[in-house]
Design a protein around this motif. Structure first.
Motif, short mmCIF file in Angstrom:
data_model
loop_
_atom_site.label_atom_id
_atom_site.label_comp_id
_atom_site.label_asym_id
_atom_site.label_seq_id
_atom_site.Cartn_x
_atom_site.Cartn_y
_atom_site.Cartn_z
N ASP A 204 1.04 -0.99 -0.02
CA ASP A 204 0.11 -0.05 0.01
C ASP A 204 0.76 1.22 -0.14
O ASP A 204 1.70 1.18 0.70
CB ASP A 204 -0.89 0.03 1.51
CG ASP A 204 -1.96 1.04 1.18
OD1 ASP A 204 -1.75 2.26 0.83
OD2 ASP A 204 -3.13 0.74 1.71
N GLU A 205 0.75 2.20 -1.12
CA GLU A 205 1.51 3.22 -1.13
C GLU A 205 1.59 4.19 0.09
O GLU A 205 2.51 4.94 0.45
CB GLU A 205 1.34 4.15 -2.21
CG GLU A 205 1.50 3.21 -3.74
CD GLU A 205 3.09 3.03 -3.93
OE1 GLU A 205 3.92 4.20 -3.48
OE2 GLU A 205 3.55 1.97 -4.74
N PRO A 215 4.33 6.19 4.50
CA PRO A 215 4.41 6.09 2.99
C PRO A 215 5.56 5.49 2.39
O PRO A 215 6.66 5.54 2.75
CB PRO A 215 4.05 7.39 2.76
CG PRO A 215 4.70 8.21 3.55
CD PRO A 215 4.53 7.47 4.95
N VAL A 216 5.37 4.95 1.00
CA VAL A 216 6.62 4.22 0.64
C VAL A 216 7.49 5.22 -0.05
O VAL A 216 8.63 5.14 0.02
CB VAL A 216 6.12 3.37 -0.50
CG1 VAL A 216 7.18 2.94 -1.65
CG2 VAL A 216 5.26 2.24 -0.08
N ARG A 217 6.95 6.35 -0.53
CA ARG A 217 7.65 7.47 -0.88
C ARG A 217 8.55 7.86 -0.16
O ARG A 217 8.26 8.28 0.95
CB ARG A 217 6.75 8.70 -1.59
CG ARG A 217 7.54 9.71 -2.49
CD ARG A 217 6.47 10.76 -2.86
NE ARG A 217 7.19 11.78 -3.52
CZ ARG A 217 6.62 12.75 -4.20
NH1 ARG A 217 5.07 12.76 -4.31
NH2 ARG A 217 7.28 13.55 -4.90
N GLY A 218 9.95 8.09 -0.44
CA GLY A 218 11.00 8.64 0.52
C GLY A 218 11.67 7.70 1.13
O GLY A 218 12.86 7.84 1.83
N LEU A 219 11.31 6.23 1.09
CA LEU A 219 11.86 5.41 1.87
C LEU A 219 12.77 4.56 0.90
O LEU A 219 13.63 3.72 1.40
CB LEU A 219 10.89 4.30 2.40
CG LEU A 219 10.30 5.17 3.62
CD1 LEU A 219 9.06 4.17 4.26
CD2 LEU A 219 11.01 5.85 4.55
N ALA A 222 13.48 6.26 -6.11
CA ALA A 222 12.32 6.66 -6.86
C ALA A 222 11.92 5.81 -7.97
O ALA A 222 13.00 5.35 -8.74
CB ALA A 222 12.59 8.19 -7.35
N GLY A 223 10.74 5.36 -8.19
CA GLY A 223 10.35 4.37 -9.36
C GLY A 223 10.44 3.03 -8.90
O GLY A 223 9.87 2.39 -9.92
N SER A 224 10.72 2.72 -7.79
CA SER A 224 10.71 1.38 -7.45
C SER A 224 9.35 0.76 -7.16
O SER A 224 8.49 1.39 -6.58
CB SER A 224 11.77 1.10 -6.06
OG SER A 224 12.99 1.55 -6.22
N LYS A 225 9.14 -0.46 -7.75
CA LYS A 225 8.12 -1.28 -7.23
C LYS A 225 8.22 -1.82 -6.07
O LYS A 225 9.24 -2.42 -5.86
CB LYS A 225 7.54 -2.15 -8.26
CG LYS A 225 7.24 -1.33 -9.69
CD LYS A 225 6.75 -2.49 -10.69
CE LYS A 225 6.37 -1.59 -12.10
NZ LYS A 225 5.91 -2.72 -12.90
#
Length: 354
Positions: A204-205, A215-219, A222-225
Motif C-alpha cells: 500500500d503506497e 508512505p512508500v515514497r521517500g523510503l 524513486a520509481g521502485s515497485k
C-alpha cells in the motif's frame, strides 16, 4: 472317517495354524515398526509428549528419542526425536527440541532465526513464534537466571501445522516450568497469528507494512515497485519485510530491502531488557529509551508498557545505496519507522515517564 483322510487333514490344519501365526507376527511387527504402539506417552525422560511429536513430524511411523544435557538444570537440554517407517512413503524426519538461553530478541535478529515476517506468533499467556521448520516459546520470567530461557525446535521436514508445533513447545515449556517450580503456562496456547500474505504482495503506497503514516515514497529509490509481507498491525509480536520488485531468483531479491519488527508483549519486553548490552539513554528532549543495539530500541509508553522496535537492512538496500546515492540512510529509515510504529501500536509517548 478313514485313517488316510485324517492324516490328510492334519497337515492342512498345521499349515493353517502356521499361516495364522505368520499373519499375527507380521501384524505385530507392522504395528511396532510403523506406529507408536508400546511407545511411552512422553519421550526424553518426560520432557516431550509423544503424541505432540507425532503430530509435528509428517506421516505415519515409529518414534525414537534420545536426550542429552546436564543433570543440574534444564538449560542446554536437548531431545532428538526421529520418525521412521519401513513402508514406502511412510513418515520420516528428525525433530530437535532444546532448552536454551538466548538474547531476548533473538527471533528478530538477522541470521539468528528464519525470516520473522513469515512467522506465525503467539502473544499473551504464551509468547512464541512458529514457522515451517522452526519454532520457539519463552519460559516464564521466574525460570530465567542470567539470560532469558526459551524452548526452541527444528524439524528437518516441513511441519504440516504450526498450531501443532505451538502446542508441542508450550507443553514442553509448561513441563519445565512445573518441574522447576518457576511458573505456569496454559494447556492450550491458542492459534498462532499468521502473516497477512505469503508470498509478498504489492505494498500500500500510503501504509507500508500495514503501518499508519508510513508512505512508500521517500523510503526507497524513486520509481521502485515495492512488495511487503508480514503480520497485521498492531499485534503483540509483529514483523514485516519490504522487497523491491526486481529480478526474481537473485540472492538480493530473496533477502529483501528492509525488515521491521515490533513488540508490545510484556514477556518479550522483559526478555529484551535482560539481554546483554541493553542500556538506557536520555534523548535531547528528555525522553528515555532502552538501547538494545543499532536500530533497536525499547520506547516507554504512557500506559506503563513499552514498545520494542527493530530494523534490519537486506542485500537489496545495500545494492540500492550503491546504485542510487540518494537512498535514505538507515537512521532516516529507522526514525520514519519509529514515528509510524508508535502510532500504529498505540504507544502514547506524550505521557511516558511522567
Amino acid at each position: 472317517m478313514s485313517a488316510t483322510a485324517d492324516r490328510t487333514r492334519r497337515p492342512r490344519r498345521t499349515w493353517a495354524a502356521a499361516a495364522l501365526a505368520v499373519v499375527v507376527v507380521a501384524g505385530l511387527l507392522h504395528g511396532y515398526r510403523n506406529t507408536n504402539v508400546l511407545t511411552a506417552d512422553r519421550l526424553c525422560a518426560g520432557l516431550v509428549p509423544a503424541a505432540g511429536a507425532d503430530a509435528v513430524l509428517p506421516g505415519t511411523g515409529r518414534l525414537g528419542a534420545e536426550r542429552n544435557g546436564p543433570d543440574d538444570g534444564p538449560v542446554d537440554t536437548e531431545c532428538t526425536i526421529e520418525k521412521s517407517s519401513v513402508l514406502v512413503g511412510g513418515g520420516r524426519g528428525r525433530l530437535t527440541v532444546r532448552i536454551v538461553e538466548e538474547r531476548g530478541d533473538f527471533a528478530f535478529l538477522d541470521g539468528s532465526w528464519s525470516d520473522p515476517a513469515r512467522a506465525s506468533f503467539l502473544s499473551g499467556p504464551v509468547t512464541g513464534g512458529f514457522q515451517e521448520h522452526d519454532g520457539w516459546v519463552a519460559l516464564p520470567e521466574r525460570c530465567w537466571t542470567d539470560q532469558p530461557v526459551f524452548v526452541r525446535a527444528h524439524s528437518t521436514e516441513p511441519v504440516p501445522d504450526t498450531a501443532a508445533l505451538s502446542a508441542l513447545l508450550t507443553d514442553v515449556a509448561r513441563t519445565v516450568a512445573q518441574e522447576e517450580g518457576c511458573g505456569t503456562l496454559p494447556e492450550r496456547p491458542g492459534a498462532p497469528r499468521p502473516p497477512r500474505s505469503d508470498p509478498p504482495r504489492p505494498a500500500d503506497e500510503r501504509r507500508l507494512c500495514d503501518l499508519d503514516d508510513l508512505p512508500v515514497r521517500g523510503l526507497v529509490p524513486a520509481g521502485s515497485k515495492v512488495l511487503d509481507t508480514g503480520q497485521s498491525a498492531p499485534a503483540g509480536l509483529w514483523s514485516c519485510t519490504v522487497f523491491l520488485d526486481e529480478e526474481p531468483g537473485r540472492p538480493a531479491r530473496a533477502d529483501g530491502y528492509l525488515t521491521y519488527a515490533a513488540a508490545r508483549d510484556p514477556l518479550l519486553l522483559a526478555a529484551v531488557a535482560k539481554s546483554p548490552g541493553t542500556h538506557r539513554r536520555t534523548a535531547a528532549d528528555g525522553t528515555e529509551s532502552a538501547v538494545v543495539g543499532p536500530w533497536r530500541t525499547v520506547l516507554p509508553c504512557g500506559d506503563g508498557g513499552g514498545l520494542y522496535l527493530a530494523m534490519e537492512s537486506g542485500l537489496q538496500y545495500i545494492e540500492a545505496r550503491e546504485r542510487v546515492p540518494s537512498t535514505p540512510d538507515r537512521d532516516v529509515l529507522f526514525r520514519a519507522f519509529q514515528r509510524a510504529a508508535t502510532a500504529s501500536f498505540d504507544c502514547d509517548r506524550g505521557s511516558a515517564g511522567e
